[in-house]
Write a protein that holds these residues in place. Structure first.
Motif, short mmCIF file in Angstrom:
data_model
loop_
_atom_site.label_atom_id
_atom_site.label_comp_id
_atom_site.label_asym_id
_atom_site.label_seq_id
_atom_site.Cartn_x
_atom_site.Cartn_y
_atom_site.Cartn_z
N GLU A 158 -2.52 -3.14 12.42
CA GLU A 158 -2.39 -2.97 14.09
C GLU A 158 -2.54 -4.59 14.81
OE1 GLU A 158 -3.48 0.50 16.11
OE2 GLU A 158 -3.95 1.48 13.96
N ILE A 159 -3.59 -5.11 14.17
CA ILE A 159 -3.47 -6.11 14.58
C ILE A 159 -3.31 -7.63 13.95
CG2 ILE A 159 -5.41 -7.42 15.89
CD1 ILE A 159 -7.07 -4.50 16.67
N LEU A 160 -2.97 -8.79 14.47
CA LEU A 160 -2.60 -9.52 14.04
C LEU A 160 -3.11 -10.99 14.68
CD1 LEU A 160 -1.08 -10.55 10.52
CD2 LEU A 160 1.01 -10.93 12.32
N LEU A 161 -3.74 -11.36 13.94
CA LEU A 161 -4.92 -12.65 13.99
C LEU A 161 -4.37 -13.99 13.23
CD1 LEU A 161 -8.38 -10.89 13.73
CD2 LEU A 161 -6.57 -10.80 16.07
N LEU A 162 -3.43 -15.32 13.97
CA LEU A 162 -3.35 -16.20 13.32
C LEU A 162 -3.88 -17.15 14.14
CD1 LEU A 162 0.60 -14.92 14.27
CD2 LEU A 162 -1.02 -15.02 11.99
N ASP A 163 -4.34 -18.15 12.77
CA ASP A 163 -5.27 -19.39 12.63
C ASP A 163 -4.54 -20.62 12.68
OD1 ASP A 163 -7.32 -21.14 13.83
OD2 ASP A 163 -8.88 -19.76 11.97
N GLU A 164 -3.95 -21.10 13.57
CA GLU A 164 -2.99 -22.25 13.92
C GLU A 164 -2.74 -22.20 11.92
OE1 GLU A 164 -5.91 -26.74 14.26
OE2 GLU A 164 -6.96 -24.88 15.42
N ILE A 165 -1.49 -21.42 12.53
CA ILE A 165 -0.57 -21.33 11.26
C ILE A 165 0.44 -22.59 11.05
CG2 ILE A 165 -1.42 -19.13 10.56
CD1 ILE A 165 1.82 -18.37 11.41
N LEU A 166 0.52 -22.97 12.53
CA LEU A 166 1.63 -24.11 12.12
C LEU A 166 1.39 -25.48 11.66
CD1 LEU A 166 3.72 -23.01 15.60
CD2 LEU A 166 4.17 -21.84 13.39
N MET A 167 0.22 -25.45 11.69
CA MET A 167 -0.78 -26.54 11.05
C MET A 167 0.25 -27.18 9.78
SD MET A 167 -4.41 -27.54 12.51
CE MET A 167 -5.16 -27.12 10.75
N ASN A 168 0.38 -28.72 10.63
CA ASN A 168 1.22 -29.48 8.78
C ASN A 168 2.11 -28.61 8.66
OD1 ASN A 168 -1.32 -30.70 8.66
ND2 ASN A 168 -2.74 -28.91 6.90
N LEU A 169 3.32 -28.85 9.25
CA LEU A 169 4.61 -28.02 9.06
C LEU A 169 5.63 -29.04 10.12
CD1 LEU A 169 4.04 -24.06 9.21
CD2 LEU A 169 4.45 -25.77 7.61
N ASP A 170 6.83 -29.07 9.27
CA ASP A 170 7.59 -29.60 10.01
C ASP A 170 8.26 -28.98 11.18
OD1 ASP A 170 10.05 -28.27 9.36
OD2 ASP A 170 9.39 -28.93 7.24
N PRO A 171 9.30 -29.36 11.97
CA PRO A 171 10.09 -28.94 13.19
C PRO A 171 10.21 -27.96 12.90
CG PRO A 171 9.38 -31.30 13.52
CD PRO A 171 9.37 -30.57 12.39
N ALA A 172 11.36 -28.22 11.83
CA ALA A 172 12.31 -26.79 11.09
C ALA A 172 11.29 -25.69 10.61
CB ALA A 172 12.79 -27.20 10.58
N SER A 173 10.09 -25.49 10.10
CA SER A 173 9.85 -24.53 9.81
C SER A 173 8.43 -23.91 11.33
CB SER A 173 8.29 -25.23 8.92
OG SER A 173 9.49 -25.46 7.39
N GLN A 174 8.45 -25.03 11.66
CA GLN A 174 7.14 -24.36 12.63
C GLN A 174 8.43 -23.73 13.68
OE1 GLN A 174 6.19 -27.75 14.90
NE2 GLN A 174 4.49 -28.29 13.69
N MET A 175 9.48 -23.62 14.40
CA MET A 175 10.66 -22.94 14.44
C MET A 175 11.22 -21.72 13.25
SD MET A 175 12.91 -26.17 15.68
CE MET A 175 14.72 -24.82 15.79
N GLU A 176 10.64 -21.29 12.36
CA GLU A 176 10.88 -20.81 11.82
C GLU A 176 10.27 -19.27 11.43
OE1 GLU A 176 11.96 -21.99 7.70
OE2 GLU A 176 12.59 -20.19 6.98
N ILE A 177 8.91 -20.23 11.52
CA ILE A 177 8.04 -19.56 11.01
C ILE A 177 7.69 -18.85 12.78
CG2 ILE A 177 5.29 -19.25 10.97
CD1 ILE A 177 6.41 -19.69 8.44
N ASN A 178 7.49 -19.36 13.40
CA ASN A 178 7.23 -19.46 15.14
C ASN A 178 8.57 -17.66 15.04
OD1 ASN A 178 5.63 -19.60 16.61
ND2 ASN A 178 6.60 -21.79 17.35
#
Ligand SMILES: Nc1ncnc2c1ncn2[C@@H]1O[C@H](COP(=O)(O)OP(=O)(O)O)[C@@H](O)[C@H]1O
Ligand SMILES: [Mg+2]
Lengths: 251, 268
Positions: A158-178
């Motif tokens: 029911e709850i999702l905690l995400l701790d800096e999951i965009l770290m060390n990703l290239d911009p395209a991957s950051q957008m994709e994960i977001n």
């Protein structure tokens, strides 16, 4: 949904969280920002009971997450900062996503067809069916993050905690994960707490931006009210140069 | 040569070998995947220290060996937890401590010390039937634990923190793995000996890991390699009158080397 009342936490005599109060409602999508060492990770860990506060009270889904750790954690997904997968452990991507079902299932029961169906569904939703049989220790950063997301999605949380999951990703991957996270927020009716530094890449659906500084809640705004003045005070950096660096972060 | 099979001591040695192969084959996978292989060295020396202290105090040295090595294997997890240091560091500290205790005790013992050194060298041909029963019991316990908690163990191998955060009793699993590993290592000391047990703990799972990327197959291969090492080692020692422990180690190392060559060919 998550009630944090006057929580303080000390590590080796140093106050890491001081007098934090936060009331996170069902369906909130909270971004937590703040300088390194502000206590963001520590705060997330008190929410799922991995850390016991020294004073104050945490209540998650009407339970004390420290005392009822196993029960509460079954309802909370957690993706850690820099999750480590030992390369020597022979696990496939599918094995890793199955790990998500292990806690839900409980002791003394084998995973059943139903569990594997959840696993397949989660992998399909995240788009990693093609990685299914790949060794989990040898993936790119973006792939690793997707595997972790699938692992948590497979769990009925029911709850999702995400701790800096965009770290060390290239911009395209950051957008994709977001956009994956945004999609999950909409589809699964989750409450999400998203720790990040990337102000420019905040998912649109964010309902609230909480800034931590030196273990305290520095500000707690709706994304509309967040501005460069707050940001410059948060990071103790001159507003103009900060804006040059962060760019247009209009939320 | 077949008449050897009718001798009680040789039957015991055979059964002891198979049990060592199975038990160490399984806990070997655990310690290799948890990246704490030197737990084998620490625990065998704890057993040695225990038996020395037993001799010194006039208490049964085997019992003291078991007590010491179980104590060591029970303490590693909680001390690592409490201190915030890695399990490997605690293993090193315990290793040096028990070594110190053992040497101190050796200096103080007046009479013969052979009983203590038996644990270091092992004596597979003097195993008693009760040794075999105890080893069989513990091997059974390990298999039962693996079958019951297989999926949780897998999660702990993957990532202890993630396992804990997803509602798995990670500490119970991790501590149990350490404790059972210690138990198996300690009980197989009189079969293989403290110095040589290390390679029987590490070689079979490592060879298995090289050949497969599947956890269940890794367990099976590791057990198989463990049994092959022990049995062929035992037979070689009988045929060529060489020490069994040494023969077992050479065979298990050969298996590792062959796996390495096979992997090179297939490129995995
Ligand atoms: N287990 C711990 N023991 C001692 N200090 C800790 C521990 N965990 C975190 N800290 C300290 O607490 C502070 C906040 O850490 P953390 O919550 O990880 O910050 P953030 O995630 O905001 O970067 C840091 O100074 C860190 O060194
Ligand atoms: Mg952090």
């Amino acid at each position: 949904m998550i009630k944090i009342q006057k929580v303080s936490k000390y590590f080796s005599g140093k106050e890491i969280l001081s007098d934090i109060s936060l009331d996170i409602k069902k369906r909130d999508f909270v971004a937590i920002i703040g300088p390194n060492g502000a206590g963001k990770t520590t705060l997330l860990k008190t929410i799922n009971g991995l850390i016991l506060p020294d004073t104050g009270k945490v209540e998650v889904l009407d339970l004390d997450p420290y005392k009822n750790g196993l029960a509460v954690r079954k309802k909370i997904g957690f993706i850690f900062q820099n999750e480590f997968i030992a390369k020597n452990v022979p696990l496939s991507v599918k094995d890793v996503v199955c790990v998500g079902r292990v806690g839900v299932k409980g002791l003394f029961k084998n995973l059943t067809a139903e569990d594997f169906a959840s696993v397949e569904k989660a992998m399909g939703e995240v788009g990693i069916m093609n990685l299914e049989d790949r060794p989990a220790g040898f993936l790119s950063g973006g792939e690793q993050r997707k595997v972790s997301i699938a692992r948590e999605l497979a769990r009925d949380i029911e709850i999702l905690l995400l701790d800096e999951i965009l770290m060390n990703l290239d911009p395209a991957s950051q957008m994709e994960i977001n956009s994956l996270i945004s999609g999950i927020y909409k589809k699964h009716k989750l409450t999400i707490v998203f720790v990040t530094h990337l102000l420019r890449y905040l998912p649109e659906e964010i309902t609230r931006v909480v800034a931590l500084k030196d273990g305290r809640v520095f500000s707690d705004f709706s994304p509309r009210d967040f501005n460069s003045k707050v940001l410059s005070r948060l990071y103790d950096v001159n507003e103009e140069s900060l804006m040059k660096y962060v760019g247009n972060f209009k939320l | 040569m077949w008449e050897i099979l009718s001798y009680n001591y040789f039957q015991n040695a055979l059964m002891g070998s198979i049990l060592a192969g199975v038990g160490l084959g399984i806990v070997g996978v655990w310690v290799v995947l948890l990246r704490i292989p030197f737990v084998g060295v620490a625990i065998s020396h704890a057993a040695f220290a225990g038996s020395v202290i037993g001799l010194l105090l006039g208490i049964n040295p085997i019992i003291m060996a078991i007590v010491f090595s179980l104590l060591a294997s029970i303490l590693i997890g909680p001390i690592a937890e409490k201190s915030g240091l890695e399990a490997n560091v605690i293993i090193g500290i315990i290793f040096s401590l028990v070594l110190g205790v053992a040497f101190l005790g050796l200096g103080l013992i007046q009479g013969p010390k052979t009983e203590a050194f038996n644990l270091i060298w092992g004596s597979i041909l003097t195993l008693s039937r009760s040794n075999i029963y105890i080893n069989a019991g513990v091997t059974f316990l390990v298999i039962v634990f693996l079958v019951i908690f297989g999926k949780e163990i897998k999660a702990v191998f993957y990532n202890r923190e993630v396992a804990m955060a997803s509602g798995i009793p990670e500490k119970f699993i991790f501590f149990s793995l350490l404790f059972l590993s210690g138990f198996v290592i300690c009980l197989n000391l009189n079969t293989i000996g403290g110095i040589l047990i290390f390679s029987l703990l590490i070689n079979p799972p490592s060879a298995a890991r090289i050949l497969t990327h599947n956890l269940s197959k890794m367990y099976l291969l590791s057990i198989l390699f463990g049994i092959i090492s022990c049995l062929t080692g035992l037979i070689f020692s009988y045929l060529f009158a060489v020490p069994a422990g040494a023969a077992i180690i050479i065979i298990s190392s050969l298996i590792f080397i062959i796996s390495l060559i096979l992997r090179g060919r297939n490129g995995r």
